[in-house]
Design a protein around this motif. Structure first.
Motif, PDB file in Angstrom:
ATOM      1  N   LEU A 196       0.794  -1.223   0.000  1.00  0.00           N
ATOM      2  CA  LEU A 196       0.000   0.000   0.000  1.00  0.00           C
ATOM      3  C   LEU A 196       0.832   1.281   0.000  1.00  0.00           C
ATOM      4  CD1 LEU A 196      -2.727  -1.137   2.579  1.00  0.00           C
ATOM      5  CD2 LEU A 196      -2.660  -1.483   0.102  1.00  0.00           C
ATOM      6  N   ALA A 197       2.142   1.143   0.111  1.00  0.00           N
ATOM      7  CA  ALA A 197       3.006   2.323   0.001  1.00  0.00           C
ATOM      8  C   ALA A 197       3.065   2.753  -1.458  1.00  0.00           C
ATOM      9  CB  ALA A 197       4.392   2.004   0.532  1.00  0.00           C
ATOM     10  N   ASP A 240      -3.374   9.756  -9.340  1.00  0.00           N
ATOM     11  CA  ASP A 240      -2.684   9.796  -8.044  1.00  0.00           C
ATOM     12  C   ASP A 240      -2.801  11.176  -7.388  1.00  0.00           C
ATOM     13  OD1 ASP A 240      -1.960   7.175  -8.230  1.00  0.00           O
ATOM     14  OD2 ASP A 240       0.103   7.540  -8.861  1.00  0.00           O
ATOM     15  N   MET A 241      -2.833  12.231  -8.196  1.00  0.00           N
ATOM     16  CA  MET A 241      -3.026  13.570  -7.628  1.00  0.00           C
ATOM     17  C   MET A 241      -4.437  13.711  -7.062  1.00  0.00           C
ATOM     18  SD  MET A 241      -1.056  16.412  -9.998  1.00  0.00           S
ATOM     19  CE  MET A 241      -2.058  16.181 -11.468  1.00  0.00           C
ATOM     20  N   SER A 254      -0.733   4.531  -9.121  1.00  0.00           N
ATOM     21  CA  SER A 254      -0.082   3.617  -8.183  1.00  0.00           C
ATOM     22  C   SER A 254      -0.696   3.655  -6.786  1.00  0.00           C
ATOM     23  CB  SER A 254       1.410   3.950  -8.084  1.00  0.00           C
ATOM     24  OG  SER A 254       1.594   5.313  -7.722  1.00  0.00           O
ATOM     25  N   SER A 255      -1.809   4.351  -6.617  1.00  0.00           N
ATOM     26  CA  SER A 255      -2.427   4.466  -5.297  1.00  0.00           C
ATOM     27  C   SER A 255      -3.114   3.159  -4.901  1.00  0.00           C
ATOM     28  CB  SER A 255      -3.446   5.606  -5.280  1.00  0.00           C
ATOM     29  OG  SER A 255      -4.556   5.300  -6.099  1.00  0.00           O
ATOM     30  N   PRO A 256      -3.392   2.965  -3.606  1.00  0.00           N
ATOM     31  CA  PRO A 256      -4.088   1.753  -3.157  1.00  0.00           C
ATOM     32  C   PRO A 256      -5.497   1.663  -3.744  1.00  0.00           C
ATOM     33  CG  PRO A 256      -3.033   2.855  -1.315  1.00  0.00           C
ATOM     34  CD  PRO A 256      -2.950   3.799  -2.465  1.00  0.00           C
ATOM     35  N   VAL A 257      -5.966   0.434  -3.908  1.00  0.00           N
ATOM     36  CA  VAL A 257      -7.328   0.203  -4.397  1.00  0.00           C
ATOM     37  C   VAL A 257      -8.278   0.257  -3.209  1.00  0.00           C
ATOM     38  CG1 VAL A 257      -8.882  -1.464  -5.484  1.00  0.00           C
ATOM     39  CG2 VAL A 257      -6.532  -1.188  -6.344  1.00  0.00           C
ATOM     40  N   LEU A 261      -9.171   5.031  -5.552  1.00  0.00           N
ATOM     41  CA  LEU A 261      -9.204   4.225  -6.771  1.00  0.00           C
ATOM     42  C   LEU A 261     -10.178   3.059  -6.618  1.00  0.00           C
ATOM     43  CD1 LEU A 261      -8.084   3.622  -9.603  1.00  0.00           C
ATOM     44  CD2 LEU A 261      -6.274   2.284  -8.505  1.00  0.00           C
ATOM     45  N   ASN A 262     -11.136   2.972  -7.557  1.00  0.00           N
ATOM     46  CA  ASN A 262     -12.118   1.894  -7.599  1.00  0.00           C
ATOM     47  C   ASN A 262     -11.881   1.028  -8.830  1.00  0.00           C
ATOM     48  OD1 ASN A 262     -14.551   2.881  -5.577  1.00  0.00           O
ATOM     49  ND2 ASN A 262     -13.516   4.605  -6.539  1.00  0.00           N
TER      50      ASN A 262
END
Length: 550
Positions: free
Chosen positions: A98-99, A336-337, A420-423, A438-439
């Protein structure tokens, strides 16, 4: 910035992507000083291997397995269908990863857009009235309403009328002139007629071929999809026509609406032809209700809203070999922003995530979400294989011609749209996917079916990348189309809004492109600028029959 002729996308890759046409015998000089010569000419967007590969040896791009060679392949060989087949890594439940590298959002954290605020807290980027058939039997009546309402109320685009061109052809034919010599006069693109209701962007008629005669699963899914459009923040209200006896019952539609918005309070008028009796009774009641709804919808006005109220659909269609290294990564950076601002982002098209399942499942915040994603992927692919296909068959002839030789190559590039963000959530069709972050939404790879589903899931604006050119839009959500290469942008300026070919040419970084895209997104979301799809009236709407659609 330095103009590159070829690119190695990831350190683990054993292939290069040609950024320009490279001739036979071209000397490839690598960063470590090693060099070799191309065995064949390699067109821009296509791939060549940087070392010899033995038969069945694995090929890596984007750091993941994307295929296996069919024969011994010397270094510097063009990789194409004659010597490369699809292959992808297996996947299983892994550890949470998750990083992620968070981009700087200092410049955008206080930005807003002008939107339509709804009572449930959502904000629309547009304000439409819907007229919907619950079953295909009502399509004719829907079309009659369209003819009666649109022109009188000023919702017809002049650009859709080519009658003047027909007049010119008739005149040439009747005078005995050569048809080939006719030069058509230019007409304004998307020139609007003055509307009676300036705060209503339009009346949209969602014709379809479903509602009865198929499976109950399909009709229930249709009701869910239509409910997603009715509760959508870009919609002020809806008129629904039902025959009465079909599978897709009005009661099911109401239940699906309540699932998505328990306190739903928009104007909703449902008429059943088998109850009303004559067509005249049905149509007159529908016209009265619709007109009253438009009067009410016209009272709304745009007001400032934070970017957290954006729900952005991430879509691609007519992809090419540059998609995964220009427009898609730019959307990934933008995603990501916006995620850091609590915007909702939707990444869909599950057949085009084949080969990156491990990465995406590891990015899921919980093991439960990871398991759900992997299960949906396995079930979808198994269904496709049972029907004589599979995810491997996803790339179209156009994809292959322009460098996407295997589904894994296509998927690895397509997934870049998700950054690259967590789902935060994994959602099955046709449910809402508007949780901040993010979905992942299960949809087909079909452009229109997927875009239709993303909007039903809550996307109030869609970013659509294309390398070959796709004339696609949506009835209620603005669709901003981005070219992956400058040649396409210059060739099809009537359907493309933004050029990301600047990344390939080295005149702009991915970060710079992302900020430019965001500026366009805010302008469109605020109603300050119309997309090419909106100007052309590209109101594509295709519900997904839950079968195999790649």
């Amino acid at each position: 910035m330095e103009i590159k002729l070829f690119l190695k996308i990831h350190p683990a890759d054993n292939v290069y992507v040609a950024l320009q046409d490279l001739p036979t015998g071209f000397e490839v000089v690598e960063e470590d000083g090693n060099s070799f010569f191309l065995k064949q000419a390699v067109a821009a967007k296509h791939k060549f291997n940087l070392r010899p590969l033995r038969q069945h040896e694995e090929v890596y791009m984007y750091g993941v397995l994307v295929g296996k060679v069919l024969e011994d392949t010397p270094e510097g060989s063009l990789l194409h269908t004659h010597n490369l087949r699809h292959a992808a890594e297996s996947f299983q439940l892994g550890t949470r990863k998750l990083a992620w590298p968070k981009p700087d959002i200092t410049a955008i954290k206080d930005k807003t857009f002008q939107g339509y605020h709804r009572s449930n807290g959502t904000v629309g980027t547009a304000n439409y009235w819907l007229v919907i058939p619950l079953v295909f039997c009502e399509n004719r009546n829907i079309n009659i309403l369209k003819e009666a309402l649109n022109e009188k109320l000023g919702y017809v685009l002049k650009s859709k009328d080519y009658s003047r061109e027909v007049d010119q052809l008739l005149a040439a034919y009747q005078s005995g002139a050569d048809i080939a010599t006719v030069n058509f006069a230019d007409t304004a693109v998307g020139e609007p007629v003055k509307t009676i209701f300036p705060q209503v962007d339009g009346i949209k008629f969602l014709n379809h071929e479903m509602g009865c005669g198929g499976t109950r699963m399909d009709s229930d899914a249709l009701c869910g999809l239509l409910a997603g459009y009715i509760v959508h923040p870009n919609v002020a209200g809806a008129t629904v026509l039902s025959l009465g006896c079909q599978h897709a019952q009005a009661s099911i539609l109401r239940e699906e609406i309540a699932k998505r918005d328990a306190n739903f309070d928009k104007p909703l008028y449902i008429f059943e032809q088998q109850v009303e009796g004559t067509e005249k009774e049905l149509m007159q009641k529908a016209l009265k209700a619709t007109f009253a709804g438009l009067v009410q919808a016209n009272q709304l006005k745009r007001e400032p809203a934070p970017l957290s109220k954006l729900c952005v659909g991430l879509e691609c269609g007519g992809s090419d070999g540059f998609s995964g290294i220009s427009a898609n990564p730019a959307l990934g950076y933008l995603s990501d922003m916006l995620v850091q601002l609590d915007s909702a982002m939707i990444l869909a098209e599950f057949p085009e995530l084949c080969g990156v399942e491990q990465e995406l499942s590891d990015r899921c915040e919980t093991e439960e979400l990871a398991e759900k994603f992997m299960t949906l992927m396995r079930q979808y692919n198994a269904k496709a294989e049972a029907d004589g296909s599979g995810f491997y068959a996803n790339p179209s002839p156009g994809n292959i011609r322009d460098g996407l030789i295997t589904d894994a190559i296509k998927s690895a590039g397509a997934a870049k749209k998700g950054g690259s963000s967590p789902v935060k959530d994994v959602v099955d069709y046709p449910e809402l996917a508007n949780r901040p972050g993010l979905n992942l939404l299960c949809t087909p790879g079909n452009d229109v079916e997927s875009t239709t589903a993303e909007v039903a899931a809550g996307a109030n604006i869609v970013l659509f990348t294309t390398g070959l050119g796709t004339p696609t839009g949506n009835p209620i959500a603005p669709v901003i189309k981005l070219a992956t290469n400058t040649k396409l942008f210059e060739k099809m300026p009537d359907i493309i809004d933004i050029n990301c070919g600047t990344i390939i040419e080295g005149t702009e970084s991915i970060e710079q492109a992302a900020h430019r895209i965001l500026a366009e997104l805010i302008a469109v979301a605020s109603g300050e600028k119309k997309t090419k799809a909106t100007l052309l009236g590209q109101d594509d709407f295709i519900p997904w029959r839950r079968g195999v659609s790649l």
